[in-house]
Design a protein around this motif. Structure first.
Motif, PDB file in Angstrom:
ATOM      1  N   VAL A  41      34.378  19.184  -0.648  1.00 21.69           N
ATOM      2  CA  VAL A  41      35.130  18.147  -1.366  1.00 21.69           C
ATOM      3  C   VAL A  41      35.158  18.384  -2.867  1.00 21.69           C
ATOM      4  O   VAL A  41      35.904  17.673  -3.572  1.00 21.69           O
ATOM      5  N   GLY A  42      34.398  19.322  -3.394  1.00 16.10           N
ATOM      6  CA  GLY A  42      34.472  19.570  -4.827  1.00 16.10           C
ATOM      7  C   GLY A  42      33.215  20.185  -5.386  1.00 16.10           C
ATOM      8  O   GLY A  42      32.225  20.413  -4.683  1.00 16.10           O
ATOM      9  N   ILE A  43      33.282  20.463  -6.688  1.00 10.25           N
ATOM     10  CA  ILE A  43      32.166  21.068  -7.423  1.00 10.25           C
ATOM     11  C   ILE A  43      31.727  20.098  -8.509  1.00 10.25           C
ATOM     12  O   ILE A  43      32.569  19.529  -9.227  1.00 10.25           O
ATOM     13  N   ARG A  44      30.438  19.914  -8.632  1.00 14.55           N
ATOM     14  CA  ARG A  44      29.889  19.034  -9.655  1.00 14.55           C
ATOM     15  C   ARG A  44      29.415  19.872 -10.846  1.00 14.55           C
ATOM     16  O   ARG A  44      28.687  20.845 -10.692  1.00 14.55           O
ATOM     17  N   GLU A  45      29.838  19.456 -12.041  1.00 14.09           N
ATOM     18  CA  GLU A  45      29.458  20.136 -13.277  1.00 14.09           C
ATOM     19  C   GLU A  45      28.048  19.717 -13.696  1.00 14.09           C
ATOM     20  O   GLU A  45      27.470  18.773 -13.137  1.00 14.09           O
ATOM     21  N   PRO A  46      27.474  20.382 -14.712  1.00 15.20           N
ATOM     22  CA  PRO A  46      26.106  20.041 -15.147  1.00 15.20           C
ATOM     23  C   PRO A  46      25.995  18.584 -15.606  1.00 15.20           C
ATOM     24  O   PRO A  46      26.919  18.011 -16.190  1.00 15.20           O
ATOM     25  N   GLY A  47      24.829  17.999 -15.333  1.00 15.44           N
ATOM     26  CA  GLY A  47      24.565  16.614 -15.713  1.00 15.44           C
ATOM     27  C   GLY A  47      24.001  15.819 -14.545  1.00 15.44           C
ATOM     28  O   GLY A  47      23.653  16.366 -13.491  1.00 15.44           O
ATOM     29  N   LEU A  48      23.902  14.512 -14.726  1.00 13.76           N
ATOM     30  CA  LEU A  48      23.428  13.611 -13.674  1.00 13.76           C
ATOM     31  C   LEU A  48      24.616  13.239 -12.790  1.00 13.76           C
ATOM     32  O   LEU A  48      25.592  12.644 -13.258  1.00 13.76           O
ATOM     33  N   ARG A  49      24.501  13.560 -11.512  1.00 11.63           N
ATOM     34  CA  ARG A  49      25.600  13.326 -10.578  1.00 11.63           C
ATOM     35  C   ARG A  49      25.130  12.443  -9.420  1.00 11.63           C
ATOM     36  O   ARG A  49      23.959  12.499  -9.016  1.00 11.63           O
ATOM     37  N   ILE A  50      26.083  11.641  -8.912  1.00 12.42           N
ATOM     38  CA  ILE A  50      25.799  10.724  -7.802  1.00 12.42           C
ATOM     39  C   ILE A  50      26.584  11.182  -6.586  1.00 12.42           C
ATOM     40  O   ILE A  50      27.792  11.432  -6.662  1.00 12.42           O
ATOM     41  N   ILE A  51      25.889  11.251  -5.449  1.00 11.53           N
ATOM     42  CA  ILE A  51      26.526  11.603  -4.186  1.00 11.53           C
ATOM     43  C   ILE A  51      26.247  10.490  -3.181  1.00 11.53           C
ATOM     44  O   ILE A  51      25.402   9.603  -3.409  1.00 11.53           O
ATOM     45  N   ILE A  52      26.963  10.538  -2.071  1.00 12.55           N
ATOM     46  CA  ILE A  52      26.756   9.535  -1.023  1.00 12.55           C
ATOM     47  C   ILE A  52      25.566   9.965  -0.169  1.00 12.55           C
ATOM     48  O   ILE A  52      25.601  11.035   0.443  1.00 12.55           O
TER      49      ILE A  52
END
Length: 255
Positions: A41-52
């Motif tokens: 579904v995608g790529i997350r860039e650096p930092g604080l990320r929220i997933i389900i």
């Protein structure tokens, strides 16, 4: 009442676990690849990320340059010489989703393709070419390996041949060849020096032949050099020309 407190504690623990599983930290040198129920579904860039939680799954891919050693490979060159060659490969991930979705282990896959390419390319080259044209072989290896790893999102920037191990008989033969080459060069230099010296001597002899006085001065200079040794005895012949005047007067009739 005790049962209520137990329920509250369990609820708080569950909320904490869910929050911890939902929060992900992606470092500056990483990229996060998200799969939701097995689908990209995608790529997350650096930092604080929220997933389900429990639905999304994140793979962190390191995008820094990786240094990989290629184990020593036994290669038979085109002129039928068996050698052992090892190399080093510098690679980095430029497409994180391809590195996760199209290959199980991109580092191992790159290592194996580098080994086979090393054997193939060097097997088509002669020993002298491997020893003297290493830069060209490195460029060829880098191009071939990079083309193979490009669909995986991996960029191979450098492939360097580190060491070429020759069999002992070949080492002795090459040492003898190098010594013979050095002897040949020494003889050529010596012969060239003799030739140049002979030309200068011929020019000096021509000059002395035109000037008899210069020849006598050279003769006297040689006598001076010889006379410096006390143990030497020098027999000095006097030219008859010096006595020609006296001989002429002695031969005249007396009046």
């Amino acid at each position: 009442m005790a049962a209520v407190w137990v329920g509250v504690v369990i609820f708080v623990i569950l909320v904490f676990v869910v929050l911890m599983s939902a929060l992900k930290v992606v470092a500056q040198y990483e990229r996060g690849v998200i799969l939701r129920l097995g689908r990209f579904v995608g790529i997350r860039e650096p930092g604080l990320r929220i997933i389900i939680p429990f639905i999304d799954r994140m793979w962190k891919v390191d995008t820094r340059i990786v240094t990989m050693d290629v184990p020593a490979q036994e290669v038979i060159t085109r002129d039928n010489v068996t050698i052992k060659v090892d190399a080093v490969v510098y690679l980095r991930v430029i497409n994180a989703d391809a590195a996760v979705l199209k290959v199980a282990d991109y580092v191992r896959a790159t290592s194996l393709i580098s080994q086979t390419t090393l054997r193939s390319v060097l097997g088509q080259s002669e020993l002298d070419e491997i020893l003297s044209h290493r830069d060209q072989l490195n460029a060829k290896l880098q191009q071939i390996v990079d083309e193979q790893t490009d669909p995986w999102g991996v960029k191979v920037s450098v492939v360097e041949i580190k060491d070429v191990q020759l069999p002992e008989p070949m080492q002795r033969a090459m040492a003898a060849q190098a010594e013979a080459e050095r002897d040949r060069r020494a003889k050529v230099v010596h012969a060239d020096g003799e030739y140049q010296a002979s030309e200068k001597l011929a020019q000096a002899a021509a000059i002395l032949a035109r000037e008899p006085a210069a020849l006598q001065l050279r003769y006297l200079g040689t006598l001076k050099e010889i006379a410096t040794e006390r143990t030497s005895m020098v027999v000095f012949p006097i030219p008859i020309d010096l006595f020609s005047a006296f001989l002429g007067k002695a031969s005249e009739p007396k009046k």
